[in-house]
Design a protein around this motif. Structure first.
Motif, PDB file in Angstrom:
ATOM      1  N   VAL A   3       0.862  -1.178   0.000  1.00  0.00           N
ATOM      2  CA  VAL A   3       0.000   0.000   0.000  1.00  0.00           C
ATOM      3  C   VAL A   3       0.899   1.228   0.000  1.00  0.00           C
ATOM      4  O   VAL A   3       1.860   1.290   0.769  1.00  0.00           O
ATOM      5  CB  VAL A   3      -0.914   0.010   1.247  1.00  0.00           C
ATOM      6  CG1 VAL A   3      -1.794   1.236   1.272  1.00  0.00           C
ATOM      7  CG2 VAL A   3      -1.745  -1.249   1.292  1.00  0.00           C
ATOM      8  N   PRO A   4       0.626   2.228  -0.871  1.00  0.00           N
ATOM      9  CA  PRO A   4       1.467   3.417  -0.871  1.00  0.00           C
ATOM     10  C   PRO A   4       1.363   4.192   0.442  1.00  0.00           C
ATOM     11  O   PRO A   4       0.292   4.280   1.033  1.00  0.00           O
ATOM     12  CB  PRO A   4       0.946   4.235  -2.048  1.00  0.00           C
ATOM     13  CG  PRO A   4      -0.362   3.676  -2.403  1.00  0.00           C
ATOM     14  CD  PRO A   4      -0.404   2.280  -1.897  1.00  0.00           C
ATOM     15  N   LYS A   5       2.504   4.713   0.884  1.00  0.00           N
ATOM     16  CA  LYS A   5       2.520   5.451   2.145  1.00  0.00           C
ATOM     17  C   LYS A   5       1.862   6.815   2.006  1.00  0.00           C
ATOM     18  O   LYS A   5       1.202   7.290   2.923  1.00  0.00           O
ATOM     19  CB  LYS A   5       3.971   5.622   2.581  1.00  0.00           C
ATOM     20  CG  LYS A   5       4.139   6.007   4.025  1.00  0.00           C
ATOM     21  CD  LYS A   5       5.580   5.884   4.438  1.00  0.00           C
ATOM     22  CE  LYS A   5       5.641   5.397   5.853  1.00  0.00           C
ATOM     23  NZ  LYS A   5       6.994   5.163   6.307  1.00  0.00           N
TER      24      LYS A   5
END
Length: 53
Positions: A3-5
């Motif tokens: 998941v992108p930060k």
């Protein structure tokens, strides 16, 4: 799952959805009136870049 930060910007997301298409090389008309592909020699006269090959 990864998941992108941080969130991607609208512009960056749109760049991922673009479709860069290749364009076909356009034929070149020589001085003698024949057509050839760019960076190829003229098959009728045997010249490349106005020099005899």
């Amino acid at each position: 799952m990864a998941v992108p930060k941080r969130r991607h910007s609208k512009t960056r997301a749109a760049k991922g959805r673009t479709h860069y298409k290749l364009t076909l090389p356009r034929p070149v008309k020589d001085e003698d009136g024949t057509w050839r592909m760019p960076h190829h020699m003229n098959m009728t006269t045997g010249e490349y870049n106005t020099k005899k090959a």
